[in-house]
Design a protein around this motif. Sequence first.
Motif, PDB file in Angstrom:
ATOM      1  N   SER A  20       0.828  -1.204   0.000  1.00 43.21           N
ATOM      2  CA  SER A  20       0.000   0.000   0.000  1.00 43.21           C
ATOM      3  C   SER A  20       0.866   1.260   0.000  1.00 43.21           C
ATOM      4  O   SER A  20       0.644   2.181  -0.791  1.00 43.21           O
ATOM      5  CB  SER A  20      -0.927  -0.013   1.213  1.00 43.21           C
ATOM      6  OG  SER A  20      -1.672   1.178   1.268  1.00 43.21           O
ATOM      7  N   ASN A  21       1.855   1.294   0.875  1.00 45.21           N
ATOM      8  CA  ASN A  21       2.743   2.452   0.933  1.00 45.21           C
ATOM      9  C   ASN A  21       3.501   2.631  -0.379  1.00 45.21           C
ATOM     10  O   ASN A  21       3.636   3.750  -0.880  1.00 45.21           O
ATOM     11  CB  ASN A  21       3.737   2.322   2.082  1.00 45.21           C
ATOM     12  CG  ASN A  21       3.111   2.612   3.425  1.00 45.21           C
ATOM     13  OD1 ASN A  21       2.061   3.235   3.505  1.00 45.21           O
ATOM     14  ND2 ASN A  21       3.740   2.166   4.482  1.00 45.21           N
ATOM     15  N   GLY A  22       3.995   1.541  -0.937  1.00 44.19           N
ATOM     16  CA  GLY A  22       4.719   1.615  -2.207  1.00 44.19           C
ATOM     17  C   GLY A  22       3.837   2.099  -3.339  1.00 44.19           C
ATOM     18  O   GLY A  22       4.266   2.898  -4.189  1.00 44.19           O
ATOM     19  N   LEU A  23       2.621   1.641  -3.357  1.00 41.97           N
ATOM     20  CA  LEU A  23       1.687   2.039  -4.407  1.00 41.97           C
ATOM     21  C   LEU A  23       1.335   3.525  -4.305  1.00 41.97           C
ATOM     22  O   LEU A  23       1.307   4.234  -5.318  1.00 41.97           O
ATOM     23  CB  LEU A  23       0.431   1.173  -4.326  1.00 41.97           C
ATOM     24  CG  LEU A  23      -0.490   1.174  -5.521  1.00 41.97           C
ATOM     25  CD1 LEU A  23       0.238   0.864  -6.812  1.00 41.97           C
ATOM     26  CD2 LEU A  23      -1.606   0.167  -5.310  1.00 41.97           C
ATOM     27  N   ILE A  24       1.120   3.998  -3.093  1.00 40.31           N
ATOM     28  CA  ILE A  24       0.833   5.423  -2.897  1.00 40.31           C
ATOM     29  C   ILE A  24       2.035   6.258  -3.342  1.00 40.31           C
ATOM     30  O   ILE A  24       1.864   7.302  -3.985  1.00 40.31           O
ATOM     31  CB  ILE A  24       0.465   5.725  -1.421  1.00 40.31           C
ATOM     32  CG1 ILE A  24      -0.788   4.971  -1.003  1.00 40.31           C
ATOM     33  CG2 ILE A  24       0.317   7.221  -1.189  1.00 40.31           C
ATOM     34  CD1 ILE A  24      -2.032   5.287  -1.785  1.00 40.31           C
ATOM     35  N   PRO A  29       3.870  11.150  -7.886  1.00 39.53           N
ATOM     36  CA  PRO A  29       4.261  12.085  -8.955  1.00 39.53           C
ATOM     37  C   PRO A  29       3.200  12.217 -10.046  1.00 39.53           C
ATOM     38  O   PRO A  29       3.034  13.296 -10.625  1.00 39.53           O
ATOM     39  CB  PRO A  29       5.555  11.501  -9.510  1.00 39.53           C
ATOM     40  CG  PRO A  29       5.599  10.089  -9.051  1.00 39.53           C
ATOM     41  CD  PRO A  29       4.780  10.021  -7.793  1.00 39.53           C
ATOM     42  N   LEU A  30       2.472  11.148 -10.317  1.00 46.87           N
ATOM     43  CA  LEU A  30       1.424  11.203 -11.331  1.00 46.87           C
ATOM     44  C   LEU A  30       0.278  12.103 -10.884  1.00 46.87           C
ATOM     45  O   LEU A  30      -0.278  12.867 -11.676  1.00 46.87           O
ATOM     46  CB  LEU A  30       0.903   9.797 -11.631  1.00 46.87           C
ATOM     47  CG  LEU A  30       1.946   8.771 -12.080  1.00 46.87           C
ATOM     48  CD1 LEU A  30       1.318   7.392 -12.186  1.00 46.87           C
ATOM     49  CD2 LEU A  30       2.595   9.195 -13.376  1.00 46.87           C
ATOM     50  N   LEU A  31      -0.051  12.019  -9.609  1.00 46.39           N
ATOM     51  CA  LEU A  31      -1.165  12.802  -9.084  1.00 46.39           C
ATOM     52  C   LEU A  31      -0.759  14.248  -8.778  1.00 46.39           C
ATOM     53  O   LEU A  31      -1.588  15.149  -8.855  1.00 46.39           O
ATOM     54  CB  LEU A  31      -1.758  12.131  -7.846  1.00 46.39           C
ATOM     55  CG  LEU A  31      -2.361  10.744  -8.111  1.00 46.39           C
ATOM     56  CD1 LEU A  31      -2.926  10.163  -6.822  1.00 46.39           C
ATOM     57  CD2 LEU A  31      -3.404  10.789  -9.208  1.00 46.39           C
ATOM     58  N   ALA A 109      -6.234  12.648 -16.436  1.00 49.69           N
ATOM     59  CA  ALA A 109      -6.058  11.488 -15.560  1.00 49.69           C
ATOM     60  C   ALA A 109      -6.167  10.153 -16.301  1.00 49.69           C
ATOM     61  O   ALA A 109      -5.813   9.112 -15.749  1.00 49.69           O
ATOM     62  CB  ALA A 109      -7.087  11.524 -14.442  1.00 49.69           C
ATOM     63  N   ALA A 110      -6.621  10.188 -17.534  1.00 45.15           N
ATOM     64  CA  ALA A 110      -6.899   8.947 -18.264  1.00 45.15           C
ATOM     65  C   ALA A 110      -5.696   8.017 -18.385  1.00 45.15           C
ATOM     66  O   ALA A 110      -5.863   6.800 -18.451  1.00 45.15           O
ATOM     67  CB  ALA A 110      -7.453   9.276 -19.654  1.00 45.15           C
ATOM     68  N   GLN A 111      -4.490   8.564 -18.391  1.00 40.55           N
ATOM     69  CA  GLN A 111      -3.294   7.735 -18.544  1.00 40.55           C
ATOM     70  C   GLN A 111      -2.726   7.213 -17.226  1.00 40.55           C
ATOM     71  O   GLN A 111      -1.828   6.375 -17.230  1.00 40.55           O
ATOM     72  CB  GLN A 111      -2.212   8.519 -19.298  1.00 40.55           C
ATOM     73  CG  GLN A 111      -2.575   8.837 -20.729  1.00 40.55           C
ATOM     74  CD  GLN A 111      -2.937   7.591 -21.529  1.00 40.55           C
ATOM     75  OE1 GLN A 111      -2.241   6.581 -21.476  1.00 40.55           O
ATOM     76  NE2 GLN A 111      -4.052   7.650 -22.240  1.00 40.55           N
ATOM     77  N   VAL A 112      -3.247   7.690 -16.113  1.00 35.63           N
ATOM     78  CA  VAL A 112      -2.702   7.292 -14.814  1.00 35.63           C
ATOM     79  C   VAL A 112      -2.760   5.771 -14.606  1.00 35.63           C
ATOM     80  O   VAL A 112      -1.754   5.168 -14.222  1.00 35.63           O
ATOM     81  CB  VAL A 112      -3.375   8.063 -13.658  1.00 35.63           C
ATOM     82  CG1 VAL A 112      -2.984   7.489 -12.298  1.00 35.63           C
ATOM     83  CG2 VAL A 112      -3.018   9.541 -13.746  1.00 35.63           C
ATOM     84  N   PRO A 113      -3.890   5.101 -14.853  1.00 30.70           N
ATOM     85  CA  PRO A 113      -3.902   3.640 -14.640  1.00 30.70           C
ATOM     86  C   PRO A 113      -2.866   2.898 -15.479  1.00 30.70           C
ATOM     87  O   PRO A 113      -2.222   1.962 -14.991  1.00 30.70           O
ATOM     88  CB  PRO A 113      -5.329   3.240 -15.037  1.00 30.70           C
ATOM     89  CG  PRO A 113      -6.137   4.474 -14.796  1.00 30.70           C
ATOM     90  CD  PRO A 113      -5.226   5.615 -15.189  1.00 30.70           C
TER      91      PRO A 113
END
Length: 146
Positions: A20-24, A29-31, A109-113
């Motif tokens: 979870s921490n790694g994913l956040i 930077p993307l967010l 945001a479309a490219q974030v996933p």
Amino acid sequence: MNYDQLNLDNQLCHRLYMASNGLIRAYRPLLEALNLTYPQYVVMMALWEQDGITIQQLLEKTVIDGGAMSLILKKMKEKNLLSITQSEEDKRKKLLYLLPRGKALREKAAQVPTQIRCAFPNIAPDEVQALNTLLDKVCADLNAQE
């Protein structure tokens, strides 16, 4: 007595915590480019799916704590991403609507996933689906205990 059950390597909760921490951290930077925190991003995704929902519906959909949600919505309102209005049918209910700025953010945001998916080069698409299924079971079991 053997205390192997207390080793961090044997703890599912610690693995989930680290992931979870790694994913956040991977999202950060993307967010930041969108001027959103991760919880704000979650709210935006929910509103992009269905605009005009009640705060209660948003809480159920995102599973974000009510107190935290109040602060998140306040910040998002200040950023002119959404509006909060009273329901005409029931004055006790508040409805959330995306403002033009919030709607326009969807395109950015479309490219974030896809970008986040690139952070997992060692996980095959079928493994992602299996992981989602397992995490859904973990959440269901934990929610059943509440």
